[in-house]
Design a protein around this motif. Structure first.
Motif, PDB file in Angstrom:
ATOM      1  N   PHE A   1      88.459  74.931  42.938  1.00 17.41           N
ATOM      2  CA  PHE A   1      89.755  75.423  42.479  1.00 17.41           C
ATOM      3  C   PHE A   1      90.735  74.266  42.370  1.00 17.41           C
ATOM      4  O   PHE A   1      90.500  73.163  42.886  1.00 17.41           O
ATOM      5  N   GLY A   2      91.847  74.518  41.690  1.00 18.83           N
ATOM      6  CA  GLY A   2      92.910  73.532  41.579  1.00 18.83           C
ATOM      7  C   GLY A   2      94.168  74.064  42.242  1.00 18.83           C
ATOM      8  O   GLY A   2      94.343  75.274  42.391  1.00 18.83           O
ATOM      9  N   TYR A   3      95.043  73.150  42.634  1.00 19.44           N
ATOM     10  CA  TYR A   3      96.286  73.550  43.302  1.00 19.44           C
ATOM     11  C   TYR A   3      97.383  72.544  42.947  1.00 19.44           C
ATOM     12  O   TYR A   3      97.102  71.387  42.612  1.00 19.44           O
ATOM     13  N   PRO A   4      98.660  72.973  43.012  1.00 19.43           N
ATOM     14  CA  PRO A   4      99.757  72.053  42.697  1.00 19.43           C
ATOM     15  C   PRO A   4      99.731  70.839  43.617  1.00 19.43           C
ATOM     16  O   PRO A   4      99.523  70.961  44.826  1.00 19.43           O
ATOM     17  N   PHE A   5      99.929  69.687  43.032  1.00 15.10           N
ATOM     18  CA  PHE A   5      99.919  68.422  43.779  1.00 15.10           C
ATOM     19  C   PHE A   5     100.939  68.457  44.911  1.00 15.10           C
ATOM     20  O   PHE A   5     102.081  68.890  44.730  1.00 15.10           O
ATOM     21  N   LEU A   6     100.496  68.030  46.095  1.00 10.16           N
ATOM     22  CA  LEU A   6     101.368  67.977  47.261  1.00 10.16           C
ATOM     23  C   LEU A   6     101.797  66.532  47.490  1.00 10.16           C
ATOM     24  O   LEU A   6     100.968  65.672  47.816  1.00 10.16           O
ATOM     25  N   ALA A   7     103.075  66.288  47.308  1.00  6.33           N
ATOM     26  CA  ALA A   7     103.582  64.927  47.493  1.00  6.33           C
ATOM     27  C   ALA A   7     103.646  64.591  48.975  1.00  6.33           C
ATOM     28  O   ALA A   7     103.857  65.467  49.819  1.00  6.33           O
ATOM     29  N   GLY A   8     103.456  63.336  49.282  1.00  4.26           N
ATOM     30  CA  GLY A   8     103.544  62.904  50.675  1.00  4.26           C
ATOM     31  C   GLY A   8     102.675  61.696  50.929  1.00  4.26           C
ATOM     32  O   GLY A   8     102.005  61.185  50.027  1.00  4.26           O
ATOM     33  N   ASN A   9     102.686  61.249  52.159  1.00  2.00           N
ATOM     34  CA  ASN A   9     101.917  60.078  52.552  1.00  2.00           C
ATOM     35  C   ASN A   9     100.758  60.499  53.446  1.00  2.00           C
ATOM     36  O   ASN A   9     100.956  61.241  54.415  1.00  2.00           O
ATOM     37  N   ARG A  10      99.554  60.047  53.107  1.00  2.00           N
ATOM     38  CA  ARG A  10      98.420  60.369  53.957  1.00  2.00           C
ATOM     39  C   ARG A  10      98.547  59.676  55.304  1.00  2.00           C
ATOM     40  O   ARG A  10      98.938  58.507  55.382  1.00  2.00           O
ATOM     41  N   TRP A  11      98.222  60.396  56.361  1.00  2.00           N
ATOM     42  CA  TRP A  11      98.235  59.830  57.708  1.00  2.00           C
ATOM     43  C   TRP A  11      97.442  58.527  57.702  1.00  2.00           C
ATOM     44  O   TRP A  11      97.863  57.519  58.267  1.00  2.00           O
ATOM     45  N   ALA A  12      96.279  58.530  57.046  1.00  2.00           N
ATOM     46  CA  ALA A  12      95.402  57.353  57.039  1.00  2.00           C
ATOM     47  C   ALA A  12      96.098  56.145  56.429  1.00  2.00           C
ATOM     48  O   ALA A  12      95.916  55.010  56.886  1.00  2.00           O
ATOM     49  N   ASP A  13      96.922  56.363  55.393  1.00  2.00           N
ATOM     50  CA  ASP A  13      97.600  55.253  54.730  1.00  2.00           C
ATOM     51  C   ASP A  13      98.771  54.737  55.554  1.00  2.00           C
ATOM     52  O   ASP A  13      99.057  53.537  55.569  1.00  2.00           O
ATOM     53  N   VAL A  14      99.464  55.651  56.237  1.00  2.00           N
ATOM     54  CA  VAL A  14     100.626  55.259  57.033  1.00  2.00           C
ATOM     55  C   VAL A  14     100.203  54.498  58.286  1.00  2.00           C
ATOM     56  O   VAL A  14     100.748  53.447  58.629  1.00  2.00           O
ATOM     57  N   VAL A  15      99.207  55.045  58.978  1.00  2.00           N
ATOM     58  CA  VAL A  15      98.759  54.434  60.231  1.00  2.00           C
ATOM     59  C   VAL A  15      97.860  53.233  59.964  1.00  2.00           C
ATOM     60  O   VAL A  15      97.869  52.242  60.701  1.00  2.00           O
TER      61      VAL A  15
END
Length: 298
Positions: free
Chosen positions: A97-111
């Motif tokens: 399925f598809g879903y509206p894009f959720l903006a934000g920063n991945r925990w993995a990228d931040v940490v």
């Protein structure tokens, strides 16, 4: 250590699949966002995310259809204080399925490669609690969420323990399987995400608050401790820290169960690689991971 990620195909192949399944969808742009063990995430028109199955050209697999239907049912049910993927496009064969894009920063990228702060660990524990309370066991069963069984874990332990591994690994797997058989039923059973890792969490890097949780496809009715298994992948002191934080938040769990499940999951990955007869480098990486886990405790 290498992961079992699916190798993305060309964007044109994904475009053709989506155009076939959703003829009214006007595709202007398509971009591969990343891949996991059995899915590839693509972003269409910078607005819709599709998590496409590994086999995009074959017939729909019953497991894919069942897992997707279960996940859609959950996502439509949830009332949560953070975002989740709300299905907007469901494939005709119900494989994805598809879903509206959720903006934000991945925990993995931040940490990144850094050890998470206590503030982030506390936020993770609170989020885990919110998810576990979002669906009762009764409602989860009605939605088709499976109940965790220890039988496969025990089988995995037996297979790998007899498969030419280090003595410490063989002994450790058997001890973990024995512990699960004896103690799993005494744990607190509830609805669990079962894959609440850094790749499936979006956070606000200014406030360290979790803004979205992704990928509920592996959800289980399971012991609370099973949600904590992933912290055994980190240096030993992280499990100690999150145990203390969880206790303060009233989310007590059995550390031994959490560690045992992580190690048996790794053992299962090794067995899968051996069956496939490929990627010896990744298989060796998992073996080294098990040796690291068990040698620490010698």
């Amino acid at each position: 250590m290498e992961s079992k990620t699916v190798q993305p195909r060309s964007e044109s192949e994904y475009r053709n699949l989506l155009q076939y399944d959703f003829p009214s969808l006007d595709i202007h742009t398509i971009r591969v966002l990343g891949s996991g063990e059995d899915r590839v995430a693509v972003l269409v028109n910078n607005a819709i995310v599709f998590r496409l199955p590994r086999n995009i050209s074959g017939k729909a697999d019953a497991g894919d259809m069942w897992s997707t239907e279960k996940e859609i049912g959950l996502l439509k049910t949830f009332q949560l204080p953070f975002d989740v993927p709300r299905p907007s496009h469901v494939a005709p064969d119900k494989r994805y399925f598809g879903y509206p894009f959720l903006a934000g920063n991945r925990w993995a990228d931040v940490v990144g490669g850094q050890i998470p702060s206590d503030e982030l660990l506390r936020e993770w524990v609170k989020t885990r609690q919110v998810i576990s309370r979002a669906v009762t066991i009764s409602d989860a069963q009605k939605l088709g969420v499976p109940r965790f069984s220890v039988d496969k874990c025990v089988s995995v332990a037996n297979q790998l323990a007899d498969g030419g591994v280090a003595t410490s690994v063989s002994r450790g797997l058997q001890e973990d399987a024995d512990y699960l058989r004896e103690h799993l039923g005494r744990d607190v059973w509830e609805f669990t995400h079962n894959d609440l890792n850094a790749e499936n969490i979006l956070i606000d890097k200014e406030t360290n608050k979790i803004t979205a949780v992704l990928d509920f496809g592996d959800a289980y009715i399971a012991p609370r401790s099973s949600d904590y298994y992933l912290w055994d992948k980190y240096p030993h002191q992280i499990m100690e820290r999150i145990t203390q934080i969880a206790h303060k938040e009233g989310d007590d769990f059995d550390v031994r169960i959490a560690r045992a499940l992580h190690r048996l999951y790794v053992a299962d990955d090794i067995i899968e690689y051996r069956k496939l007869g490929q990627n010896k480098e990744a298989e060796q990486g998992y073996l080294l991971e098990l040796e690291r886990c068990y040698e620490i405790e010698q």
